[in-house]
Design a protein around this motif. Structure first.
Motif, mmCIF file in Angstrom:
data_model
loop_
_atom_site.group_PDB
_atom_site.id
_atom_site.type_symbol
_atom_site.label_atom_id
_atom_site.label_comp_id
_atom_site.label_asym_id
_atom_site.label_seq_id
_atom_site.Cartn_x
_atom_site.Cartn_y
_atom_site.Cartn_z
ATOM 1 N N VAL A 144 0.857 -1.184 0.000
ATOM 2 C CA VAL A 144 0.000 0.000 0.000
ATOM 3 C C VAL A 144 0.892 1.232 0.000
ATOM 4 O O VAL A 144 1.772 1.370 0.853
ATOM 5 N N TRP A 145 0.667 2.120 -0.957
ATOM 6 C CA TRP A 145 1.401 3.388 -1.061
ATOM 7 C C TRP A 145 0.467 4.516 -0.697
ATOM 8 O O TRP A 145 -0.680 4.568 -1.160
ATOM 9 N N ALA A 146 0.951 5.433 0.141
ATOM 10 C CA ALA A 146 0.196 6.636 0.495
ATOM 11 C C ALA A 146 1.067 7.839 0.165
ATOM 12 O O ALA A 146 2.298 7.765 0.246
ATOM 13 N N TRP A 147 0.452 8.937 -0.178
ATOM 14 C CA TRP A 147 1.174 10.127 -0.620
ATOM 15 C C TRP A 147 0.741 11.355 0.171
ATOM 16 O O TRP A 147 -0.351 11.404 0.707
ATOM 17 N N VAL A 152 -8.911 -0.774 6.749
ATOM 18 C CA VAL A 152 -9.640 -0.775 5.484
ATOM 19 C C VAL A 152 -8.900 0.191 4.577
ATOM 20 O O VAL A 152 -8.646 1.335 4.960
ATOM 21 N N VAL A 153 -8.525 -0.271 3.390
ATOM 22 C CA VAL A 153 -7.772 0.550 2.437
ATOM 23 C C VAL A 153 -8.591 0.676 1.159
ATOM 24 O O VAL A 153 -9.068 -0.326 0.623
ATOM 25 N N GLN A 154 -8.738 1.894 0.694
ATOM 26 C CA GLN A 154 -9.398 2.126 -0.590
ATOM 27 C C GLN A 154 -8.409 2.837 -1.497
ATOM 28 O O GLN A 154 -7.703 3.757 -1.059
ATOM 29 N N VAL A 187 -7.253 5.397 4.072
ATOM 30 C CA VAL A 187 -6.826 4.301 4.940
ATOM 31 C C VAL A 187 -7.416 4.564 6.314
ATOM 32 O O VAL A 187 -7.347 5.691 6.812
ATOM 33 N N GLY A 188 -8.001 3.549 6.929
ATOM 34 C CA GLY A 188 -8.557 3.736 8.264
ATOM 35 C C GLY A 188 -8.636 2.427 9.010
ATOM 36 O O GLY A 188 -8.599 1.348 8.419
ATOM 37 N N HIS A 189 -8.750 2.533 10.336
ATOM 38 C CA HIS A 189 -8.913 1.334 11.155
ATOM 39 C C HIS A 189 -10.270 0.701 10.869
ATOM 40 O O HIS A 189 -11.256 1.395 10.626
ATOM 41 N N ASP A 190 -10.317 -0.633 10.928
ATOM 42 C CA ASP A 190 -11.548 -1.377 10.722
ATOM 43 C C ASP A 190 -12.301 -1.406 12.052
ATOM 44 O O ASP A 190 -11.966 -2.170 12.953
ATOM 45 N N LEU A 191 -13.305 -0.573 12.188
ATOM 46 C CA LEU A 191 -14.021 -0.427 13.449
ATOM 47 C C LEU A 191 -14.971 -1.583 13.741
ATOM 48 O O LEU A 191 -15.540 -1.641 14.823
#
Length: 146
Positions: A56-59, A77-79, A104-108
């Motif tokens: 996973v790459w984030a910018w 959870v990654v979109q 990108v966020g935590h899976d609640l």
């Protein structure tokens, strides 16, 4: 417009790695492990099947927030945009799946999280401005209570 957008649910498999490009643009990357679970009828329980790994790459701002927020093992959870890379190493053909993250966020559904808003940095004034004078009170009027 023809990019493949995906939403992937899994666990952070490696510590997010922060980098800056030559132009100063921040990026981060981490590996995401996604394990398929299947119902085993003979044992009457859920069992792990195979695991797929994605890089996973984030910018920019997302890159900094990923590094500050994620640890190995956490459910996320990654979109983003799916990209399959093909390369040849030592005479062998390798395929890898990468996601250019949009979110990108935590899976609640698997735990709780605390959100902290990050405010953009603001330039400080060169000299502090003098305090403003108190408001003028018309003659014969009482000053407002403070």
């Amino acid at each position: 417009m023809n990019e493949t957008l995906v939403t992937v649910v899994g666990n952070v498999a490696t510590e997010p790695d922060y980098r800056e490009a030559a132009n100063g643009s921040p990026s981060s990357r981490f590996r995401l492990a996604v394990t398929v679970r299947r119902w085993d009828r003979s044992k009457e329980e859920w069992a792990d099947a195979y695991t797929s790994f994605y890089t996973v790459w984030a910018w920019r701002a997302l890159a900094a927030n990923v590094v500050e927020s994620l640890d190995v093992g956490e459910p996320v959870v990654v979109q983003g945009k799916l990209r399959i890379r093909e390369e040849e190493r030592e005479g062998k053909r390798w395929l890898s799946a990468e996601i250019d993250a949009v979110s990108v966020g935590h899976d609640l559904s698997r735990g709780t999280s605390v959100f902290r808003r990050v405010s953009p940095a603001r330039a400080l004034p060169a000299e502090p401005s003098p305090p403003s004078p108190p408001p003028a009170v018309p003659a014969g009027a009482e000053p407002p209570p403070f």
